[in-house]
Write an enzyme that holds these catalytic residues in place. Structure first.
Site, short mmCIF file in Angstrom:
data_model
loop_
_atom_site.label_atom_id
_atom_site.label_comp_id
_atom_site.label_asym_id
_atom_site.label_seq_id
_atom_site.Cartn_x
_atom_site.Cartn_y
_atom_site.Cartn_z
N LYS A 34 19.70 40.31 7.16
CA LYS A 34 19.52 40.02 8.60
C LYS A 34 20.74 40.49 9.39
CE LYS A 34 19.82 35.82 10.53
NZ LYS A 34 20.62 35.98 11.75
N ASP A 61 17.71 40.38 14.14
CA ASP A 61 17.61 39.06 14.77
C ASP A 61 18.33 39.06 16.12
OD1 ASP A 61 17.39 36.31 15.22
OD2 ASP A 61 19.00 35.79 13.83
N LYS A 63 16.49 38.18 18.96
CA LYS A 63 15.75 37.17 19.75
C LYS A 63 15.55 37.60 21.21
CE LYS A 63 17.69 33.32 17.07
NZ LYS A 63 18.80 34.01 16.37
N ASP A 66 13.01 38.20 27.71
CA ASP A 66 13.21 38.86 29.01
C ASP A 66 11.83 39.11 29.61
OD1 ASP A 66 14.39 40.46 31.11
OD2 ASP A 66 16.03 40.93 29.74
N THR A 125 16.67 26.02 15.18
CA THR A 125 16.92 24.93 14.23
C THR A 125 18.18 24.13 14.58
OG1 THR A 125 17.73 26.74 12.84
CG2 THR A 125 15.68 25.72 12.19
N ARG A 217 25.60 30.91 5.77
CA ARG A 217 26.80 30.22 5.28
C ARG A 217 26.66 29.63 3.88
NH1 ARG A 217 27.45 27.33 11.01
NH2 ARG A 217 25.21 27.72 10.87
O1 C5P Z 1 24.63 30.07 8.22
P1 C5P Z 1 23.19 29.69 8.40
O2 C5P Z 1 22.41 29.70 7.09
O3 C5P Z 1 22.99 28.45 9.22
O4 C5P Z 1 22.60 30.92 9.24
C1 C5P Z 1 21.32 30.91 9.79
C2 C5P Z 1 21.08 32.24 10.45
O5 C5P Z 1 19.78 32.22 10.99
C3 C5P Z 1 22.04 32.55 11.61
O6 C5P Z 1 22.28 33.95 11.58
C4 C5P Z 1 21.25 32.19 12.84
O7 C5P Z 1 21.56 33.00 13.95
C5 C5P Z 1 19.82 32.48 12.38
N1 C5P Z 1 18.76 31.75 13.07
C6 C5P Z 1 18.75 30.37 13.20
N2 C5P Z 1 17.73 29.76 13.89
C7 C5P Z 1 16.73 30.49 14.42
C8 C5P Z 1 16.73 31.89 14.27
C9 C5P Z 1 17.77 32.49 13.56
O8 C5P Z 1 19.63 29.70 12.66
N3 C5P Z 1 15.74 29.88 15.02
#
Ligand code: C5P
Length: 239
Positions: A34, A61, A63, A66, A125, A217
């Protein structure tokens, strides 16, 4: 789909070289990487081509949110870059999502390109039910709002949605089989929640019906990231 195909590794780093090094290191275990705003802005769109050249797919990603015309043009540009999937905010509305989908289909037919999967972001989330109500002013429950936005994405002809794994089974019931559910906010047992609020473990997410798990992470901040990937893939397999 094998375990490695369900895992999407979030390349949440700012340098191109660092991202490429991660792709090289993990490409035998992960099929989709991603690329989010940080990496895309700091390293430029060529990062997509670089990852594709290594034989791996890209989930862009960014998002998009617009007016329909602007999102359609951005979607065409993403399609020409060769991304495997990209996302738009479902709260941008039906017309925005429909025009985005139609423009992508049209450019793929005209230019003989592979059609990327288009996903609608439902509710991030990191958003809790309190924030949804008190800051965003959404009066109905978080689950109702996610269900509504998922239904809208389906109606617009999108391929699926991004949502918390906690909402996966409800989305599956509402939108049916074949509608993709991509879940960030995944927290293996060894990871702190950080800024994510609606989390689940990899095993729980798969059991709830998620098709893909986006993890950043939980892998990249693990002292042994390869070990973390192995453990996650094992959880996916045994779910
Ligand atoms: O580090 P972590 O596992 O929390 O990363 C989640 C990834 O998913 C991040 O890159 C974040 O921008 C992305 N994301 C998210 N929630 C969404 C869409 C994408 O956390 N609804």
């Amino acid at each position: 789909m094998s375990a490695g195909e369900k895992l999407i590794l979030a390349l949440d780093v700012s340098e191109r070289n660092h991202a490429i090094e991660l792709v090289k290191r993990f490409k035998d275990y992960v099929r989709i990487f991603k690329v989010g705003s940080e990496l895309f802005i700091s390293s430029g769109s060529k990062i997509v081509e670089d990852i594709n050249k290594k034989g791996r797919k890209v989930f862009l990603d960014l998002k998009f949110h617009d007016i329909p015309n602007t999102v359609s043009k951005a979607a065409i540009a993403a399609t020409r870059l060769g991304v495997y999937m990209f996302n738009v905010h479902a709260s941008g509305g039906l017309e925005m999502m429909r025009r985005c989908r139609d423009s992508v289909v049209e450019v793929c037919l005209k230019e003989n390109l592979d059609r990327p999967k288009i996903l609608g972001v439902t509710v991030l989330t990191s958003i809790s039910k309190e924030v949804l109500l008190s800051e965003l002013g959404i009066q109905h429950s978080l689950r109702t709002h996610v269900r509504h936005l998922s239904g809208l994405a389906l109606k617009a002809g999108l391929d699926g949605v991004i949502a918390s794994a906690r909402e996966s089974s409800m989305i599956r019931n509402h939108c049916g089989r074949g509608f993709l559910i991509v879940t960030p906010g995944i927290r293996p047992s060894w990871t702190p929640p950080d800024d994510q609020k609606r989390t689940m473990t990899p095993k729980e997410a798969i059991r709830e019906g998620a098709d893909y798990l986006v993890i950043g992470r939980g892998i990249l901040q693990h002292p042994d990231p390869l070990k973390a990937i192995e453990l996650i893939n094992l959880e996916i397999l045994t779910a």
